[in-house]
Design an enzyme around this catalytic site. Structure first.
Site, PDB file in Angstrom:
ATOM      1  N   ASN A  27       0.993  -1.174   0.165  1.00 52.65           N
ATOM      2  CA  ASN A  27       0.033   0.161  -0.003  1.00 52.65           C
ATOM      3  C   ASN A  27       0.826   1.152  -0.053  1.00 52.65           C
ATOM      4  O   ASN A  27       1.579   1.647   1.070  1.00 52.65           O
ATOM      5  CB  ASN A  27      -1.005  -0.088   1.274  1.00 52.65           C
ATOM      6  CG  ASN A  27      -1.765   1.155   1.549  1.00 52.65           C
ATOM      7  OD1 ASN A  27      -1.876   2.090   0.673  1.00 52.65           O
ATOM      8  ND2 ASN A  27      -2.130   1.577   2.773  1.00 52.65           N
ATOM      9  N   LYS A  62       0.115   4.389   0.001  1.00 51.94           N
ATOM     10  CA  LYS A  62      -0.807   5.437   0.355  1.00 51.94           C
ATOM     11  C   LYS A  62      -0.536   6.736  -0.409  1.00 51.94           C
ATOM     12  O   LYS A  62      -0.336   6.314  -1.761  1.00 51.94           O
ATOM     13  CB  LYS A  62      -0.089   5.602   1.780  1.00 51.94           C
ATOM     14  CG  LYS A  62       0.062   4.430   2.518  1.00 51.94           C
ATOM     15  CD  LYS A  62       0.011   4.646   4.059  1.00 51.94           C
ATOM     16  CE  LYS A  62      -0.027   3.308   4.745  1.00 51.94           C
ATOM     17  NZ  LYS A  62       0.235   3.519   6.287  1.00 51.94           N
ATOM     18  N   HIS A  81      -9.210   1.222   5.258  1.00 54.46           N
ATOM     19  CA  HIS A  81      -8.103   1.419   6.036  1.00 54.46           C
ATOM     20  C   HIS A  81      -8.267   2.371   7.097  1.00 54.46           C
ATOM     21  O   HIS A  81      -8.861   3.304   7.171  1.00 54.46           O
ATOM     22  CB  HIS A  81      -6.854   1.850   4.825  1.00 54.46           C
ATOM     23  CG  HIS A  81      -5.740   2.017   5.567  1.00 54.46           C
ATOM     24  ND1 HIS A  81      -5.236   3.021   6.317  1.00 54.46           N
ATOM     25  CD2 HIS A  81      -4.585   1.099   5.238  1.00 54.46           C
ATOM     26  CE1 HIS A  81      -3.842   2.576   6.606  1.00 54.46           C
ATOM     27  NE2 HIS A  81      -3.409   1.667   6.222  1.00 54.46           N
ATOM     28  N   GLU A 122      -6.454   4.779   8.200  1.00 52.78           N
ATOM     29  CA  GLU A 122      -6.512   6.204   7.733  1.00 52.78           C
ATOM     30  C   GLU A 122      -7.651   6.842   7.415  1.00 52.78           C
ATOM     31  O   GLU A 122      -8.080   7.934   7.459  1.00 52.78           O
ATOM     32  CB  GLU A 122      -5.148   6.287   6.913  1.00 52.78           C
ATOM     33  CG  GLU A 122      -3.778   6.382   7.781  1.00 52.78           C
ATOM     34  CD  GLU A 122      -2.737   5.586   7.036  1.00 52.78           C
ATOM     35  OE1 GLU A 122      -2.734   5.657   5.684  1.00 52.78           O
ATOM     36  OE2 GLU A 122      -1.760   5.085   7.519  1.00 52.78           O
ATOM     37  N   GLU A 133      -4.906  -4.985  11.314  1.00 53.74           N
ATOM     38  CA  GLU A 133      -3.615  -3.712  11.450  1.00 53.74           C
ATOM     39  C   GLU A 133      -4.067  -3.130  12.726  1.00 53.74           C
ATOM     40  O   GLU A 133      -4.791  -1.883  12.768  1.00 53.74           O
ATOM     41  CB  GLU A 133      -3.925  -2.821  10.041  1.00 53.74           C
ATOM     42  CG  GLU A 133      -3.992  -3.582   8.785  1.00 53.74           C
ATOM     43  CD  GLU A 133      -3.302  -2.551   7.876  1.00 53.74           C
ATOM     44  OE1 GLU A 133      -2.087  -2.748   7.277  1.00 53.74           O
ATOM     45  OE2 GLU A 133      -3.840  -1.583   7.409  1.00 53.74           O
ATOM     46  N   GLY A 193       2.869   2.605  10.589  1.00 53.00           N
ATOM     47  CA  GLY A 193       3.867   3.766  10.495  1.00 53.00           C
ATOM     48  C   GLY A 193       4.593   4.208  11.755  1.00 53.00           C
ATOM     49  O   GLY A 193       4.978   5.331  11.564  1.00 53.00           O
ATOM     50  N   SER A 248       3.818  -1.461  10.315  1.00 49.56           N
ATOM     51  CA  SER A 248       5.604  -1.747  10.344  1.00 49.56           C
ATOM     52  C   SER A 248       6.152  -2.806  10.026  1.00 49.56           C
ATOM     53  O   SER A 248       6.930  -3.425  10.598  1.00 49.56           O
ATOM     54  CB  SER A 248       5.847  -1.352  11.834  1.00 49.56           C
ATOM     55  OG  SER A 248       5.272  -0.047  12.154  1.00 49.56           O
TER      56      SER A 248
END
Ligand code: PGA
Length: 252
Positions: free
Chosen positions: A4, A6, A94, A96, A166, A172, A212
């Site tokens: 991904n 992003k 996701h 985010e 996740e 991140g 990560s």
């Protein structure tokens, strides 16, 4: 094995990254894994052309979509448009999107159904925040998200999907979950799928860990039975590092 990107890599950078990735991926990688990259919308057409010409085994993914097919929805991109571009996998929900752009389980479920209706495979993301984890709500949170985001799907559809566990505190941040954490979250996903859609769907749904992941920890994170693959953010931006993560699935 999903990369991904992003909001990174313009279409020039995308072309060179994907060319390098094609050079690095080996036939044995494709024998054991579906490998997919998820560039930003503006790169999709350029990457599609490269894949069509040079490596049809490497799959094209998207990061998000809108559920309506077309219409007055300024700024949105429909699942139908992605299907036309040869996209195979689309990420839905996701963290985010959930945290920064207000995606609710109900909205995610509509995206999931639109992705399926257009013949593509959703990668549904679920996971708890650090605070929820500290309160001991991890498994409950995962169960709620799986339930809400798969609303309206059939058992066959869920059995063909991908769900990514996740934990938000690991995305991140460089703070990776342990392989046991990854297994516990993936197991909670599978158990909830079994409870709602039956044992067959639970045995075929593919479950990823994300947060990560890097070439040094990928193999360990996939070492438990419920973790079938990984969804990689930062470490997928570099072709060599993503190829090394994919290769870690093959190593004896
Ligand atoms: P990360 O992102 O690998 O950079 O932590 C994972 C993701 O958000 O899917």
């Amino acid at each position: 094995m999903s990369g991904n990107w992003k909001m990174n890599h313009d279409h020039h950078q995308a072309i060179s990254t994907v060319q390098r990735l094609i050079f690095r991926l080996r036939p044995e990688d494709y024998r054991v894994a579906d490998v997919c990259i998820h560039p930003p919308f503006t790169d999709l057409r350029s990457v599609q052309v490269v894949l069509d010409n040079d490596d049809p085994q490497l799959m094209l993914g998207a990061q998000h979509c809108y559920w309506e097919e077309s219409g007055a929805f300024t700024g949105e991109v429909s699942a139908a448009m992605l299907a036309k571009l040869g996209v195979t996998y689309v990420i839905a929900g996701h963290s985010e999107r959930r945290q920064l752009f207000g995606d609710t389980d109900e909205m995610v479920a509509r995206r999931v159904r639109a992705i399926l209706a257009n013949g593509m495979t959703p990668i549904l993301c679920v996971g708890e925040t650090g605070e929820e984890r500290d309160q001991g709500w991890t498994l409950e949170r995962i169960r709620d998200q799986v339930k809400g985001s798969l609303d309206g799907c059939t058992a066959d559809q869920v059995g063909s999907m991908v769900v990514a566990y996740e934990p938000i505190w690991a995305i991140g941040t460089g703070r990776t979950a342990t392989p046991d954490d990854a297994q516990a979250g993936a197991h909670a996903v599978r158990a909830e799928v079994e409870a709602r859609f039956g044992p067959e769907a639970a045995s075929t749904v593919r479950i990823q860990y994300g947060g990560s992941v890097n070439p040094a920890n990928a193999r360990q994170l996939m070492s438990h039975p419920d973790v079938d693959g990984v969804l990689v953010g930062g470490a997928s931006l570099d072709a060599d590092s993503f190829a090394a993560i994919v290769a870690s699935l093959v190593q004896e």
